[in-house]
Design an enzyme around this catalytic site. Structure first.
Site, PDB file in Angstrom:
ATOM      1  N   ASP A 137       0.788  -0.867   0.281  1.00  0.00           N
ATOM      2  CA  ASP A 137      -0.251  -0.307  -0.079  1.00  0.00           C
ATOM      3  C   ASP A 137       0.965   1.576   0.231  1.00  0.00           C
ATOM      4  O   ASP A 137       2.362   1.329  -0.129  1.00  0.00           O
ATOM      5  CB  ASP A 137      -0.568  -0.083   1.062  1.00  0.00           C
ATOM      6  CG  ASP A 137      -2.317   0.764   1.058  1.00  0.00           C
ATOM      7  OD1 ASP A 137      -2.592   1.379   0.226  1.00  0.00           O
ATOM      8  OD2 ASP A 137      -2.219   1.504   2.464  1.00  0.00           O
ATOM      9  N   ASP A 139      -0.032   5.031   1.349  1.00  0.00           N
ATOM     10  CA  ASP A 139       0.141   5.692   2.425  1.00  0.00           C
ATOM     11  C   ASP A 139       0.482   4.994   4.196  1.00  0.00           C
ATOM     12  O   ASP A 139      -0.508   4.000   4.670  1.00  0.00           O
ATOM     13  CB  ASP A 139      -1.254   6.579   3.010  1.00  0.00           C
ATOM     14  CG  ASP A 139      -1.623   7.663   1.841  1.00  0.00           C
ATOM     15  OD1 ASP A 139      -0.806   8.466   1.467  1.00  0.00           O
ATOM     16  OD2 ASP A 139      -2.530   6.862   0.736  1.00  0.00           O
ATOM     17  N   LYS A 286     -18.034  12.593   8.552  1.00  0.00           N
ATOM     18  CA  LYS A 286     -17.774  11.247   8.088  1.00  0.00           C
ATOM     19  C   LYS A 286     -17.505  11.917   6.780  1.00  0.00           C
ATOM     20  O   LYS A 286     -16.590  11.672   6.441  1.00  0.00           O
ATOM     21  CB  LYS A 286     -19.086   9.666   7.469  1.00  0.00           C
ATOM     22  CG  LYS A 286     -18.640   9.350   6.294  1.00  0.00           C
ATOM     23  CD  LYS A 286     -19.222   7.779   7.006  1.00  0.00           C
ATOM     24  CE  LYS A 286     -19.085   6.770   5.357  1.00  0.00           C
ATOM     25  NZ  LYS A 286     -19.435   5.765   5.674  1.00  0.00           N
ATOM     26  N   ILE A 289     -14.835  14.851   6.171  1.00  0.00           N
ATOM     27  CA  ILE A 289     -13.611  14.598   6.426  1.00  0.00           C
ATOM     28  C   ILE A 289     -13.677  13.515   4.466  1.00  0.00           C
ATOM     29  O   ILE A 289     -11.774  13.640   4.256  1.00  0.00           O
ATOM     30  CB  ILE A 289     -13.656  12.877   7.688  1.00  0.00           C
ATOM     31  CG1 ILE A 289     -13.237  13.445   8.960  1.00  0.00           C
ATOM     32  CG2 ILE A 289     -12.617  12.074   7.318  1.00  0.00           C
ATOM     33  CD1 ILE A 289     -11.561  13.932   8.965  1.00  0.00           C
ATOM     34  N   ASP A 291     -14.786  14.472   1.874  1.00  0.00           N
ATOM     35  CA  ASP A 291     -14.317  15.483   0.987  1.00  0.00           C
ATOM     36  C   ASP A 291     -12.794  15.953   1.242  1.00  0.00           C
ATOM     37  O   ASP A 291     -12.556  16.303   0.213  1.00  0.00           O
ATOM     38  CB  ASP A 291     -14.790  16.366   1.536  1.00  0.00           C
ATOM     39  CG  ASP A 291     -16.704  16.146   1.066  1.00  0.00           C
ATOM     40  OD1 ASP A 291     -17.270  15.491   0.125  1.00  0.00           O
ATOM     41  OD2 ASP A 291     -17.338  17.490   1.074  1.00  0.00           O
ATOM     42  N   VAL A 292     -11.818  15.756   2.432  1.00  0.00           N
ATOM     43  CA  VAL A 292     -10.850  16.396   2.315  1.00  0.00           C
ATOM     44  C   VAL A 292     -10.019  15.183   1.166  1.00  0.00           C
ATOM     45  O   VAL A 292      -9.153  16.381   0.801  1.00  0.00           O
ATOM     46  CB  VAL A 292     -10.014  16.128   4.069  1.00  0.00           C
ATOM     47  CG1 VAL A 292      -8.645  16.755   4.443  1.00  0.00           C
ATOM     48  CG2 VAL A 292     -11.086  17.312   5.366  1.00  0.00           C
ATOM     49  N   HIS A 293     -10.150  14.211   1.362  1.00  0.00           N
ATOM     50  CA  HIS A 293      -9.241  13.040   0.335  1.00  0.00           C
ATOM     51  C   HIS A 293     -10.414  13.290  -0.688  1.00  0.00           C
ATOM     52  O   HIS A 293      -9.076  13.196  -1.952  1.00  0.00           O
ATOM     53  CB  HIS A 293      -9.886  11.509   0.745  1.00  0.00           C
ATOM     54  CG  HIS A 293      -9.089  11.844   2.603  1.00  0.00           C
ATOM     55  ND1 HIS A 293      -7.723  11.337   2.789  1.00  0.00           N
ATOM     56  CD2 HIS A 293      -9.426  11.888   3.265  1.00  0.00           C
ATOM     57  CE1 HIS A 293      -7.561  11.581   3.805  1.00  0.00           C
ATOM     58  NE2 HIS A 293      -8.546  11.337   4.541  1.00  0.00           N
ATOM     59  N   ASP A 424      -1.220  -0.990   6.187  1.00  0.00           N
ATOM     60  CA  ASP A 424      -1.934  -0.585   7.527  1.00  0.00           C
ATOM     61  C   ASP A 424      -3.017  -0.146   7.714  1.00  0.00           C
ATOM     62  O   ASP A 424      -3.138  -0.330   9.328  1.00  0.00           O
ATOM     63  CB  ASP A 424      -1.373   0.881   7.358  1.00  0.00           C
ATOM     64  CG  ASP A 424      -2.641   2.082   6.746  1.00  0.00           C
ATOM     65  OD1 ASP A 424      -2.134   1.498   5.639  1.00  0.00           O
ATOM     66  OD2 ASP A 424      -3.041   2.587   7.409  1.00  0.00           O
TER      67      ASP A 424
END
Length: 580
Positions: A137, A139, A286, A289, A291-293, A424
């Site tokens: 992965d 991140d 939710k 959060i 939207d940030v990504h 992770d």
């Protein structure tokens, strides 16, 4: 039985070989990480320490026998049955004092038996000799982020709540609290409660929070008719609150800002006596959060200031270089977009990073990638232009988007236990791979390094050693049912409860260790042990092992089994011969 209690048991046995085995194999640094001279020195210390004193009456039963003059524990307990209340009280406290004295004598020896934070730990036996293909992965596996990123995510999501969801302006007073929550917690969506749950679905009292404040134990017990959370109320397989499940489990490191924000908004509403629907609050947080990504806000911020947000780049580069030079195949499957990954890998590894990987897949949409057969791969250029041609082969040097694991297996033939994939997120990265496809899996747990360092401290060793001794004392002495004896035992139980709270607070004053709820493993630990063959603090731990190394899980006894095994003695003989 915990590693510390196993080690205590080893000190209570009159077999020095078993002590050496527990020291060098069961409790920390792999033998090859200790040079020959150090091995001899440490063994000599263990063998030459005052073992005659250490082994005199170390278990409670032996202390009892010594105190009473009886031949064994049963006689010792029987001969006290007719004693007066004061005599019983004096006798129990003498046993307590002697047990504590002898337990504390063990602490200097145990303190030297520290665990190496760079060790790779095994849940399932696995040999690197069998691994031909390594997958990653991105991140928190290849790229590690500083805490500044959590603050960034929190601040942006908080502002989205205010600007787009019309939440009160007063929320701007709240800032990200770095050490407030830990990964693996559960959130009751309908009750707006954040809590830690153990492997048996029991809530750990003292770790239930509404907003930023703990909920009294009595209130928790009243709300849940006890401490148990039924299976149908737990989160679904991927930790989500869906299909009637009222609990959400936060499993990845990116969820720390989300938990923080949930608690802060709940706190604001309660502080200002604002009536609100907890389900709506959860969904709004939710969405903010997300939207940030999804909107790329976080990606752009990280790309603009790599030095501030990315850590440990040189270690990741060293691991990839080592694998490449040994001829291993490597691939990357990440949910992040290519531009973000490319800039990050350029910073971590260099502009030639793609030369190290045989296959690169971005925006994979895990865990759907592992289950949904309908999404085909699509080639994407360096500038993000999508191609429409059918993919017949996954080629080195090219970038692919979406797709699915079944098509990946068909095109590569990379099946079964010759593949090792690191991630992770225990659910999204590892669960399906180990359960459905037989890949070997490695969990990256950055928190592990900090927790091991805490476990190696004198304070923690002292607390845990006496906690084990006191628990054994309570277990043996509870058979005395007279009022005087029960009064003493109750004092010991109160002391034990206070010590349990202290051990929790050492790791995190709100929620304790990521891995334990007092004595039991956490729900997080249970999933980790099921879905990860090995786990470690970071990929850099691989640098301490060659590619012929086999990872062996500790033979931890079941509750009905002896703490020592015949094969351990044979292994110790071999280890001692190798050392000398």
């Amino acid at each position: 039985m915990t590693p510390l209690s196993l080690y205590l048991c080893s000190l209570l046995k009159k077999n020095k070989l078993l002590i050496c085995y527990n020291y060098l194999h069961t409790h920390g640094t792999p033998l090859h990480l200790v040079d020959r001279a150090a091995r001899k020195t440490r063994l000599a210390r263990l063998l030459d320490m005052n073992f005659r004193a250490v082994f005199r009456g170390r278990v409670t039963g032996k202390v009892l026998a010594q105190q009473s003059g009886a031949k064994n524990y049963r006689e010792a307990t029987m001969c006290t049955s007719s004693a007066s209340g004061q005599d019983m009280t004096n006798w129990l406290w003498s046993i307590y004092n002697e047990t504590k004295k002898q337990t504390e004598a063990l602490i200097p020896v145990i303190s030297k038996n520290s665990v190496n934070p760079n060790t790779i730990f095994a849940n399932n036996e696995m040999s690197l000799h069998d691994i031909e293909i390594y997958g990653f992965d991105y991140d928190y596996t290849l790229a590690f982020y500083s805490r500044h990123l959590h603050t960034l995510i929190f601040n942006i999501a908080r502002d989205i709540l205010i600007q787009e969801h019309r939440y009160p302006e007063g929320l701007r007073e709240y800032e990200y609290i770095p050490n407030f929550v830990v990964r693996g917690l559960h959130y009751d969506v309908q009750k707006a409660l954040l809590m830690k749950i153990d492997a048996f679905h029991y809530i750990q009292l003292g770790t239930v929070y509404r907003g930023l404040h703990p909920v009294p134990d009595k209130e928790v017990i009243a709300m849940y008719d006890g401490c148990h959370v039924p299976l149908e109320n737990m989160s679904d397989f991927y930790g989500k609150s869906s299909h009637g499940h009222t609990m959400k489990q936060f499993m990845d490191i990116f969820s720390l800002p989300e938990m923080n924000l949930l608690c802060c908004v709940n706190d604001y509403f309660m502080k200002h006596n604002i009536d609100y629907e907890p389900v709506h609050l959860y969904k709004d947080v939710k969405a903010a959060i997300g939207d940030v990504h999804v909107k790329g806000i976080m990606y752009r911020a990280v790309e603009a200031d790599m030095e501030n947000y990315i850590s440990y780049g040189e270690q990741t580069h060293a691991v990839l270089k080592k694998l490449y030079e040994d001829g291993k195949k490597m691939f990357l499957i990440t949910n992040s977009p290519f531009d973000f990954v490319d800039r990050g890998m350029n910073y971590i590894v260099g502009k030639d990073w793609r030369d190290l990987f045989d296959i690169v897949i971005v925006q994979a949409d895990k865990p759907g990638f592992f289950n949904d057969r309908r999404k085909p791969f699509r080639r994407v250029t360096d500038k993000g232009v999508l191609h429409w041609d059918r993919i017949h082969k996954l080629e080195k040097g090219k970038i692919y988007k979406q797709g699915n694991l079944y098509e990946f297996l068909r095109l590569t033939g990379w099946r079964g236990s010759k593949v090792l994939y690191f991630g992770d997120h225990i659910y999204s990265d590892l669960a399906d791979l180990t359960l459905k496809h037989g890949w070997r899996t490695g969990a990256i747990i950055p928190e592990l390094r900090k927790e091991i360092k805490i476990m190696n401290t004198e304070q923690y060793v002292h607390l845990m050693t006496w906690l084990q001794g006191l628990t054994g004392l309570i277990e043996h002495m509870q058979v005395h049912r007279d009022p005087a004896s029960q009064s003493v035992v109750q004092e010991w139980i109160k002391e034990r409860e206070a010590m349990r709270s202290q051990t929790k607070d050492i790791f995190n004053s709100q929620f304790g260790s990521l891995f334990r709820t007092y004595h039991n493993p956490t729900y997080f630990s249970r999933r980790l042990s099921r879905f990860a063959d090995i786990y470690m603090a970071s990929l850099s731990c691989l640098l301490n092992y060659d590619f012929q190394h086999t990872f062996f899980p500790r033979r931890t006894p079941l509750q009905h089994e002896s703490p020592f095994w015949p094969e351990q003695t044979r292994h110790v003989d071999c280890n001692l011969k190798a050392i000398h």
